[in-house]
Design a protein around this motif. Structure first.
Motif, PDB file in Angstrom:
ATOM      1  N   ASP A  47       0.788  -1.236   0.000  1.00 52.03           N
ATOM      2  CA  ASP A  47       0.000   0.000   0.000  1.00 52.03           C
ATOM      3  C   ASP A  47       0.820   1.286   0.000  1.00 52.03           C
ATOM      4  OD1 ASP A  47       0.886  -0.149   2.701  1.00 52.03           O
ATOM      5  OD2 ASP A  47      -0.824   1.090   3.290  1.00 52.03           O
ATOM      6  N   LYS A  48       2.136   1.196   0.127  1.00 53.84           N
ATOM      7  CA  LYS A  48       3.021   2.362   0.088  1.00 53.84           C
ATOM      8  C   LYS A  48       2.622   3.423   1.107  1.00 53.84           C
ATOM      9  CE  LYS A  48       3.863   1.515  -4.759  1.00 53.84           C
ATOM     10  NZ  LYS A  48       3.613   1.911  -6.117  1.00 53.84           N
ATOM     11  N   GLY A  49       2.138   2.970   2.273  1.00 51.51           N
ATOM     12  CA  GLY A  49       1.827   3.893   3.349  1.00 51.51           C
ATOM     13  C   GLY A  49       0.500   4.616   3.245  1.00 51.51           C
ATOM     14  N   LEU A  50      -0.360   4.224   2.319  1.00 50.31           N
ATOM     15  CA  LEU A  50      -1.633   4.927   2.140  1.00 50.31           C
ATOM     16  C   LEU A  50      -2.721   4.490   3.113  1.00 50.31           C
ATOM     17  CD1 LEU A  50      -1.774   4.904  -1.767  1.00 50.31           C
ATOM     18  CD2 LEU A  50      -1.138   6.799  -0.261  1.00 50.31           C
ATOM     19  N   LEU A  51      -2.581   3.304   3.702  1.00 43.82           N
ATOM     20  CA  LEU A  51      -3.612   2.780   4.596  1.00 43.82           C
ATOM     21  C   LEU A  51      -3.125   2.806   6.034  1.00 43.82           C
ATOM     22  CD1 LEU A  51      -4.707  -0.331   2.488  1.00 43.82           C
ATOM     23  CD2 LEU A  51      -5.715   1.960   2.499  1.00 43.82           C
ATOM     24  N   SER A  52      -4.072   2.914   6.966  1.00 41.56           N
ATOM     25  CA  SER A  52      -3.718   2.913   8.386  1.00 41.56           C
ATOM     26  C   SER A  52      -4.697   2.039   9.161  1.00 41.56           C
ATOM     27  CB  SER A  52      -3.706   4.338   8.938  1.00 41.56           C
ATOM     28  OG  SER A  52      -4.958   4.961   8.737  1.00 41.56           O
ATOM     29  N   PRO A  53      -4.237   1.479  10.279  1.00 40.06           N
ATOM     30  CA  PRO A  53      -5.103   0.608  11.078  1.00 40.06           C
ATOM     31  C   PRO A  53      -6.407   1.301  11.476  1.00 40.06           C
ATOM     32  CG  PRO A  53      -2.841   0.438  11.828  1.00 40.06           C
ATOM     33  CD  PRO A  53      -2.890   1.574  10.845  1.00 40.06           C
ATOM     34  N   THR A  81      -7.192 -12.747 -12.068  1.00 40.97           N
ATOM     35  CA  THR A  81      -8.194 -13.768 -12.333  1.00 40.97           C
ATOM     36  C   THR A  81      -9.197 -13.872 -11.202  1.00 40.97           C
ATOM     37  OG1 THR A  81      -6.796 -15.451 -11.344  1.00 40.97           O
ATOM     38  CG2 THR A  81      -6.625 -15.158 -13.725  1.00 40.97           C
ATOM     39  N   LEU A  82      -9.065 -13.016 -10.216  1.00 41.48           N
ATOM     40  CA  LEU A  82      -9.944 -13.033  -9.068  1.00 41.48           C
ATOM     41  C   LEU A  82     -10.975 -11.929  -9.241  1.00 41.48           C
ATOM     42  CD1 LEU A  82     -10.308 -14.491  -6.372  1.00 41.48           C
ATOM     43  CD2 LEU A  82      -8.901 -12.728  -5.326  1.00 41.48           C
ATOM     44  N   ASP A  83     -12.113 -12.273  -9.801  1.00 47.65           N
ATOM     45  CA  ASP A  83     -13.178 -11.317 -10.079  1.00 47.65           C
ATOM     46  C   ASP A  83     -13.968 -11.102  -8.789  1.00 47.65           C
ATOM     47  OD1 ASP A  83     -15.055  -9.696 -11.300  1.00 47.65           O
ATOM     48  OD2 ASP A  83     -16.183 -11.383 -12.117  1.00 47.65           O
ATOM     49  N   ILE A  84     -13.614 -10.060  -8.038  1.00 46.79           N
ATOM     50  CA  ILE A  84     -14.247  -9.822  -6.744  1.00 46.79           C
ATOM     51  C   ILE A  84     -14.674  -8.379  -6.582  1.00 46.79           C
ATOM     52  CG2 ILE A  84     -12.957 -11.640  -5.568  1.00 46.79           C
ATOM     53  CD1 ILE A  84     -11.234  -9.386  -4.313  1.00 46.79           C
ATOM     54  N   GLY A  85     -15.584  -8.184  -5.654  1.00 45.95           N
ATOM     55  CA  GLY A  85     -15.871  -6.863  -5.153  1.00 45.95           C
ATOM     56  C   GLY A  85     -17.100  -6.196  -5.709  1.00 45.95           C
ATOM     57  N   PRO A  86     -17.291  -5.023  -5.181  1.00 42.31           N
ATOM     58  CA  PRO A  86     -16.542  -4.490  -4.050  1.00 42.31           C
ATOM     59  C   PRO A  86     -16.843  -5.250  -2.750  1.00 42.31           C
ATOM     60  CG  PRO A  86     -18.027  -2.816  -4.956  1.00 42.31           C
ATOM     61  CD  PRO A  86     -18.240  -4.057  -5.713  1.00 42.31           C
ATOM     62  N   ILE A  87     -15.804  -5.410  -1.930  1.00 46.49           N
ATOM     63  CA  ILE A  87     -15.881  -6.089  -0.645  1.00 46.49           C
ATOM     64  C   ILE A  87     -15.448  -5.109   0.434  1.00 46.49           C
ATOM     65  CG2 ILE A  87     -14.920  -7.947   0.779  1.00 46.49           C
ATOM     66  CD1 ILE A  87     -14.259  -9.414  -1.821  1.00 46.49           C
ATOM     67  N   SER A  88     -16.161  -5.107   1.547  1.00 47.43           N
ATOM     68  CA  SER A  88     -15.763  -4.277   2.687  1.00 47.43           C
ATOM     69  C   SER A  88     -14.586  -4.922   3.396  1.00 47.43           C
ATOM     70  CB  SER A  88     -16.918  -4.138   3.682  1.00 47.43           C
ATOM     71  OG  SER A  88     -17.973  -3.416   3.103  1.00 47.43           O
ATOM     72  N   GLY A  89     -13.683  -4.088   3.883  1.00 48.01           N
ATOM     73  CA  GLY A  89     -12.536  -4.590   4.618  1.00 48.01           C
ATOM     74  C   GLY A  89     -12.140  -3.633   5.728  1.00 48.01           C
ATOM     75  N   LEU A  90     -11.425  -4.165   6.712  1.00 51.40           N
ATOM     76  CA  LEU A  90     -10.919  -3.372   7.811  1.00 51.40           C
ATOM     77  C   LEU A  90      -9.406  -3.534   7.861  1.00 51.40           C
ATOM     78  CD1 LEU A  90     -11.374  -1.691  10.421  1.00 51.40           C
ATOM     79  CD2 LEU A  90     -11.520  -3.881  11.637  1.00 51.40           C
ATOM     80  N   VAL A  91      -8.683  -2.425   7.788  1.00 52.61           N
ATOM     81  CA  VAL A  91      -7.222  -2.475   7.892  1.00 52.61           C
ATOM     82  C   VAL A  91      -6.885  -2.768   9.356  1.00 52.61           C
ATOM     83  CG1 VAL A  91      -5.060  -1.223   7.569  1.00 52.61           C
ATOM     84  CG2 VAL A  91      -6.977  -0.822   5.993  1.00 52.61           C
ATOM     85  N   VAL A  92      -6.220  -3.899   9.612  1.00 54.59           N
ATOM     86  CA  VAL A  92      -5.905  -4.283  10.990  1.00 54.59           C
ATOM     87  C   VAL A  92      -4.454  -3.979  11.363  1.00 54.59           C
ATOM     88  CG1 VAL A  92      -7.743  -5.986  11.198  1.00 54.59           C
ATOM     89  CG2 VAL A  92      -5.533  -6.692  10.308  1.00 54.59           C
ATOM     90  N   TRP A  93      -3.569  -3.846  10.388  1.00 55.25           N
ATOM     91  CA  TRP A  93      -2.189  -3.428  10.651  1.00 55.25           C
ATOM     92  C   TRP A  93      -1.625  -2.794   9.398  1.00 55.25           C
ATOM     93  CZ3 TRP A  93       1.620  -5.264   7.514  1.00 55.25           C
ATOM     94  CH2 TRP A  93       1.394  -6.459   6.847  1.00 55.25           C
ATOM     95  N   ALA A  94      -0.634  -1.954   9.584  1.00 51.34           N
ATOM     96  CA  ALA A  94       0.069  -1.322   8.462  1.00 51.34           C
ATOM     97  C   ALA A  94       1.473  -0.970   8.941  1.00 51.34           C
ATOM     98  CB  ALA A  94      -0.659  -0.067   7.998  1.00 51.34           C
ATOM     99  N   ASP A  95       2.457  -1.142   8.051  1.00 47.68           N
ATOM    100  CA  ASP A  95       3.844  -0.857   8.438  1.00 47.68           C
ATOM    101  C   ASP A  95       4.528   0.153   7.522  1.00 47.68           C
ATOM    102  OD1 ASP A  95       4.464  -2.266   6.122  1.00 47.68           O
ATOM    103  OD2 ASP A  95       5.241  -4.022   7.176  1.00 47.68           O
ATOM    104  N   GLY A  96       3.757   0.845   6.706  1.00 47.63           N
ATOM    105  CA  GLY A  96       4.331   1.834   5.800  1.00 47.63           C
ATOM    106  C   GLY A  96       4.616   1.292   4.414  1.00 47.63           C
ATOM    107  N   HIS A  98       3.264  -2.271   3.634  1.00 43.62           N
ATOM    108  CA  HIS A  98       2.181  -3.236   3.441  1.00 43.62           C
ATOM    109  C   HIS A  98       1.093  -2.992   4.484  1.00 43.62           C
ATOM    110  CE1 HIS A  98       5.632  -5.358   1.621  1.00 43.62           C
ATOM    111  NE2 HIS A  98       4.721  -5.755   0.755  1.00 43.62           N
ATOM    112  N   ALA A  99      -0.092  -3.511   4.200  1.00 46.63           N
ATOM    113  CA  ALA A  99      -1.189  -3.430   5.163  1.00 46.63           C
ATOM    114  C   ALA A  99      -1.949  -4.753   5.149  1.00 46.63           C
ATOM    115  CB  ALA A  99      -2.133  -2.287   4.805  1.00 46.63           C
ATOM    116  N   GLY A 100      -2.390  -5.175   6.324  1.00 46.48           N
ATOM    117  CA  GLY A 100      -3.205  -6.373   6.461  1.00 46.48           C
ATOM    118  C   GLY A 100      -4.662  -5.981   6.548  1.00 46.48           C
ATOM    119  N   VAL A 101      -5.495  -6.639   5.739  1.00 48.26           N
ATOM    120  CA  VAL A 101      -6.910  -6.290   5.653  1.00 48.26           C
ATOM    121  C   VAL A 101      -7.765  -7.497   5.988  1.00 48.26           C
ATOM    122  CG1 VAL A 101      -8.739  -5.468   4.102  1.00 48.26           C
ATOM    123  CG2 VAL A 101      -6.400  -4.590   3.850  1.00 48.26           C
ATOM    124  N   LEU A 102      -8.676  -7.327   6.948  1.00 49.04           N
ATOM    125  CA  LEU A 102      -9.673  -8.333   7.271  1.00 49.04           C
ATOM    126  C   LEU A 102     -10.838  -8.133   6.313  1.00 49.04           C
ATOM    127  CD1 LEU A 102     -10.867 -10.515   9.189  1.00 49.04           C
ATOM    128  CD2 LEU A 102     -11.779  -8.601  10.544  1.00 49.04           C
TER     129      LEU A 102
END
Length: 119
Positions: A47-53, A81-96, A98-102
């Motif tokens: 995410d290059k630092g764009l997302l935050s927990p 090849t993953l035809d998805i969305g839109p899906i809601s997600g919650l950013v649970v961690w970010a390190d500047g 990468h970000a982890g999304v639930l």
């Protein structure tokens, strides 16, 4: 919470697909981000630092974003090849970098697609 400290109860699979992300309930255009791994419950984005927990986001593949965002993104390689969305997600961690999304509210079809990748 950093990715190395959390405990996982679902298998993660490395993946390299372009997904599109925006803050939920905003008028912003979708921003392309690279998914680097995925599970039936979440994903890790470069995410290059764009997302935050705590940030609530919407995640979608190219075919499922609005036309204005498609125009802004330009031509996108069709390797996703993953035809998805839109899906809601919650950013649970970010390190500047990468970000982890639930991922929340996954349809049965979308969950099945993701689970097929993690076999």
């Amino acid at each position: 919470m950093s990715p190395d400290k959390e405990r996982r109860d679902s298998a993660r699979t490395e993946i390299r697909i372009e997904l599109f992300v925006k803050k939920e309930d905003s008028e912003e255009m979708y921003t392309p981000m690279r998914a680097v791994d995925i599970s039936s419950k979440g994903l890790r984005l470069r995410d290059k630092g764009l997302l935050s927990p705590g940030m609530r986001i919407s995640v979608a593949s190219y075919d499922n974003i609005d036309d204005e965002s498609k125009s802004s993104a330009g031509r996108v390689a069709r390797f996703d090849t993953l035809d998805i969305g839109p899906i809601s997600g919650l950013v649970v961690w970010a390190d500047g970098a990468h970000a982890g999304v639930l991922l929340e509210d996954l349809s049965a079809e979308c969950r099945e697609k993701i689970e097929m990748l993690t076999i």
